[in-house]
Write a protein that holds these residues in place. Structure first.
Motif, short mmCIF file in Angstrom:
data_model
loop_
_atom_site.label_atom_id
_atom_site.label_comp_id
_atom_site.label_asym_id
_atom_site.label_seq_id
_atom_site.Cartn_x
_atom_site.Cartn_y
_atom_site.Cartn_z
N SER A 65 3.92 -5.30 11.67
CA SER A 65 2.69 -4.88 11.01
C SER A 65 2.26 -3.60 11.71
N VAL A 99 -0.17 -4.39 7.79
CA VAL A 99 -0.14 -2.95 7.52
C VAL A 99 1.31 -2.49 7.35
N GLN A 145 0.81 -1.23 0.00
CA GLN A 145 0.00 0.00 0.00
C GLN A 145 0.84 1.27 0.00
N ASP A 168 -0.76 -12.71 5.39
CA ASP A 168 -1.23 -11.53 4.68
C ASP A 168 -2.00 -10.62 5.65
N LYS A 169 -2.67 -9.63 5.12
CA LYS A 169 -3.45 -8.66 5.90
C LYS A 169 -2.58 -7.88 6.89
N ARG A 214 2.00 -8.41 2.77
CA ARG A 214 2.14 -9.87 2.82
C ARG A 214 3.57 -10.26 3.16
N LYS A 264 -4.25 0.48 4.72
CA LYS A 264 -5.09 -0.67 4.38
C LYS A 264 -4.28 -1.95 4.56
N PRO A 265 -4.81 -2.95 5.25
CA PRO A 265 -4.02 -4.16 5.57
C PRO A 265 -3.94 -5.14 4.41
N THR A 266 -3.06 -4.83 3.46
CA THR A 266 -2.88 -5.71 2.30
C THR A 266 -1.45 -6.23 2.18
#
Length: 771
Positions: free
Chosen positions: A146, A130, A90, A127-128, A106, A102-104
């Motif tokens: 994260s 930040v 992101q 994944d997910k 990986r 947005k938590p995308t």
């Protein structure tokens, strides 16, 4: 102020975000004629390879298919040579940096299943996330980030198991991405180190702990064979520590007065493409007559090459990525008689690797498990973060479609010496001690690091069912090694594995003290206190060389006897031209300073002063916090501290503690500029400072301009007053006094009197008359 800084600064509108890097009074000139700017098409991997110029004798090879990665920024290797990569998906997805949190993100694992060296299999481990920026693999799990949090998760092979544990919820707290912690390098001393951070981490008895360490760097961190750390900042290509981490801080309550980090080599760069697409390229001097970048502005991840593929003379050289100039720089590193790092540039006015492709963004380099040099290419258009982007750069990006995000944009390469094949990575997971110990002397430094980590994890893990057998096997090896003249690497690793057990064999220690390698002798001296006292007499008879002098004084301090104190005084009086020798002894003394202070007269007045301070600190359990503030004052103080660490981003250059960062910015706590005339202080804070400066009677040559914050739309007069009140109070606390406040009215008055300045930075010389 570039991709290696990666951040978030919330403002109210996209327009404000895009212009946040603009400075009032700056004329944004297009200094490069349009006809001289080549196009910047997005190239597939095969075409991108044609854009590179690489040092003679080397080749660049893709390690993955181009659809394998998206926005990779860092990686770590596991025990079988697989690459674990974090993807910061992101970061700057458009010119306004929307959806940044947005938590995308990986974490992917790349592996070679065919044995041909190409990483053909990709597994998504997690994944997910930040904006993940760092990771490190253990035999049983993974350390990773994260958001602002550092986590540890257990794993079963390539699958996480159970709930992740929070190791530090404030790992990367404060500031924008320009100032977020990263790294997680497993050090020679069994601690995990980080850039942009004053913390280190370690697992002890199954629990993760943290400890204070020196604040280092900005993006990326590396080490040499002796465990000395390297780091940098965006405008300084490489900085090297003179000694091992925390060497001077063994006294728990005493703060040393020395800095032992040094710039290694020059900051000059030699791109092969014109560089108008840089944030301050409109400023005179950023680009040369050929319209190419003159000095680094985006130095990022680095490594010290310790592989077995390059010719021998490349071992120990530094390699630093510079995505702004689309290049990787090589620096030859030597150590002088006191271990100070000195850099040279063997390629002269050429770079080790450079590209004409503006999308090429090297952000990290590593010694790979196959002995080659691995390089992460984010292959990304929008290098500059939204918090600092100028309207000039916004136009540059959009004019060449660099803002058009492409899918699967990341790439991973290896640089190989063409005459040599890449090695087959060892597979060490689940191996016995009989297999792991020889790997400590493997020709590849990454393999040696992994073997050390695996052995330490086995010998210190109480849940290891074979721990007693493993310790017995290790002790048997140590006894067998004595007299067999083990290699330098086996001696070094043996010493630091023994440190993890807090037990160094006397006979092995004596073997290491007799080594002809100064790094081995230094480590042996620094760890001698983990052996029993029978070797003290032998240490006292030694005549140290200049390269091990500081470690020898440290060892004398640990011995803490009248005889060792007398010898230390004699050595310091002969070699005391720098404060380093005194502080090395003070560090070794630790809390023993009380016991030796009266055992012999001290002629060296500087040493007298330091020992007196160490003795005084020996009775402390916590540092003084200074006079108590009123509730109203405490509120202003807390607000100023939050801004200093956070939105104002002061801590990014001056460190969260205010101690300053070597080769980047001077200290603010203590600082005669902070405690001095408020008008002078406010002029600097509002409009900035450039060039050399004297702080506390010490000269600092600033590598970059300190920008003023007077034009920041998000910082009001009361905010600036709060920051300075906080800093003044912190300075006063050092002396048990109450700091003098700065008010919003003070800020307003100086702002009004200096409006014609137009954010043109001051110089020290201009302000010398203001005391």
């Amino acid at each position: 102020m570039t991709i290696h800084t990666l951040a978030a600064l919330a403002l109210s509108s996209a327009v404000l975000l895009a212009q946040n890097g603009d400075r009032k009074g700056h004329t944004m000139i297009d200094r490069v004629p349009k006809e001289l700017i080549p196009p910047a098409p997005y190239l597939n991997q095969a075409d991108a390879l044609k854009s590179f110029k690489i040092a003679q004798g080397f080749v660049l090879e893709p390690l993955t298919a181009e659809e394998s990665l998206t926005s990779p920024v860092a990686l770590a290797f596991d025990a079988d040579g697989r690459a674990w990569v974090v993807e910061m998906t992101q970061y700057m997805v458009d010119l306004d940096g929307n959806h940044e949190n947005k938590p995308t993100g990986r974490i992917k694992v790349l592996e070679d299943t065919t044995g041909d060296g190409f990483l053909d299999k990709v597994t998504i481990f997690m994944d997910k996330l930040v904006l993940p920026r760092a990771l490190s693999v253990t035999s049983d799990g993974l350390l990773y980030t994260s958001g602002d949090t550092l986590y540890f998760t257990k794993r079963d092979g390539l699958k996480p198991t159970g709930k992740a544990t929070i190791i530090d919820k404030d790992y990367a707290k404060g500031g924008n991405a320009e100032h977020k912690a990263n790294g997680l390098l497993y050090g020679r001393d069994n601690w995990y180190y980080n850039a942009k951070s004053a913390k280190r981490y370690r697992r002890v008895n199954g629990k993760w702990i943290s400890q204070k360490t020196d604040f280092r760097g900005q993006w990326g961190i590396a080490q040499d064979d002796a465990g000395r750390l390297y780091h940098n900042n965006n405008s300084t290509i490489l900085v090297g520590d003179q000694f091992r981490p925390n060497f001077f801080t063994q006294h728990p309550n005493y703060s040393p007065k020395v800095r032992a980090s040094h710039r290694v080599g020059s900051n000059s760069v030699y791109p092969i493409r014109v560089n108008p697409g840089l944030n301050r390229a409109y400023m005179k001097g950023t680009l040369g007559a050929d319209h190419k970048l003159v000095n680094a502005t985006a130095a990022a991840g680095m490594t010290i090459y310790r592989g077995d593929n390059f010719p021998a003379e490349y071992n120990g050289r530094g390699f630093t990525s510079e995505p702004g100039g689309n290049l990787v720089k090589m620096i030859d590193i030597k150590r002088d008689g006191s271990n100070k790092p000195i850099g040279a540039h063997p390629l002269g006015k050429e770079e080790f690797l450079a590209s004409t492709d503006e999308w090429f963004r090297p952000v990290n380099v590593y010694t790979g498990p196959d002995g080659t040099l691995w390089m992460i290419d984010m292959y990304f258009g929008l290098l500059q973060h939204k918090a600092y982007m100028t309207s000039y750069l916004r136009k540059q990006y959009s004019s060449r479609d660099l803002d058009k995000l492409q899918p699967n944009n990341g790439r991973l390469y290896r640089i190989r010496f063409a005459a040599n094949k890449a090695s087959k990575p060892l597979k060490l997971s689940g191996k016995s001690m009989e297999h792991l110990i020889p790997a400590l002397a493997h020709p590849n430094g990454t393999t040696r690091d992994t073997a050390q980590r695996l052995i330490v994890e086995r010998l210190t893990d109480a849940s290891n069912k074979n721990i007693n057998d493993d310790i017995t096997h290790w002790n048997k090896y140590i006894r067998k090694a004595v007299g067999a003249n083990p290699s330098t690497q086996l001696k070094l690793r043996g010493l630091w594995i023994s440190e993890a057990l807090q037990n160094v064999s006397n006979v092995f220690l004596k073997e290491c003290l007799a080594s002809k390698n100064s790094d081995v002798v230094s480590s042996a001296l620094e760890l001698a206190h983990y052996a029993d006292n029978s070797e003290n007499a032998h240490i006292l008879t030694m005549t140290p060389t200049s390269q091990v002098l500081h470690s020898y004084l440290f060892a004398l301090g640990k011995i803490g006897s009248k005889q060792s104190h007398n010898k230390a005084i004699s050595l310091i009086e002969k070699n005391g031209k720098t404060a380093l020798v005194r502080e090395a002894y003070i560090s070794g003394l630790g809390l023993n300073a009380k016991q030796v202070v009266n055992t012999a007269p001290i002629k060296d007045k500087n040493l007298q002063k330091l020992i007196k301070a160490a003795v005084a600190a020996s009775g402390e359990t916590t540092k003084t916090t200074g006079p108590k503030l009123t509730a109203a004052e405490q509120k202003v103080h807390n607000h100023g501290k939050a801004l200093y660490i956070g939105a104002a981003a002061c801590a990014g250059c001056h460190a969260p503690s205010g101690d300053g960062i070597p080769n980047l910015a001077p200290p603010l706590v203590p600082s005669d500029w902070i405690t001095g005339n408020k008008e002078r202080l406010l002029k600097v804070v509002l409009h900035g400072l450039k060039g050399p400066i004297s702080v506390n009677k010490e000269k600092y040559n600033l590598p970059a301009v300190m920008p003023g914050i007077g034009q920041r739309p998000d910082l009001k007069d009361a905010d600036i007053a709060s920051i300075l009140t906080y800093l003044r109070n912190e300075n006063a606390n050092k002396h048990g006094k109450k700091g003098v406040a700065i008010t919003a009215a003070d800020v307003k008055k100086v702002r009004a009197a200096t409006t014609a300045r137009n954010s043109n930075p001051y110089t020290d010389k201009e302000l010398q008359g203001v005391k």
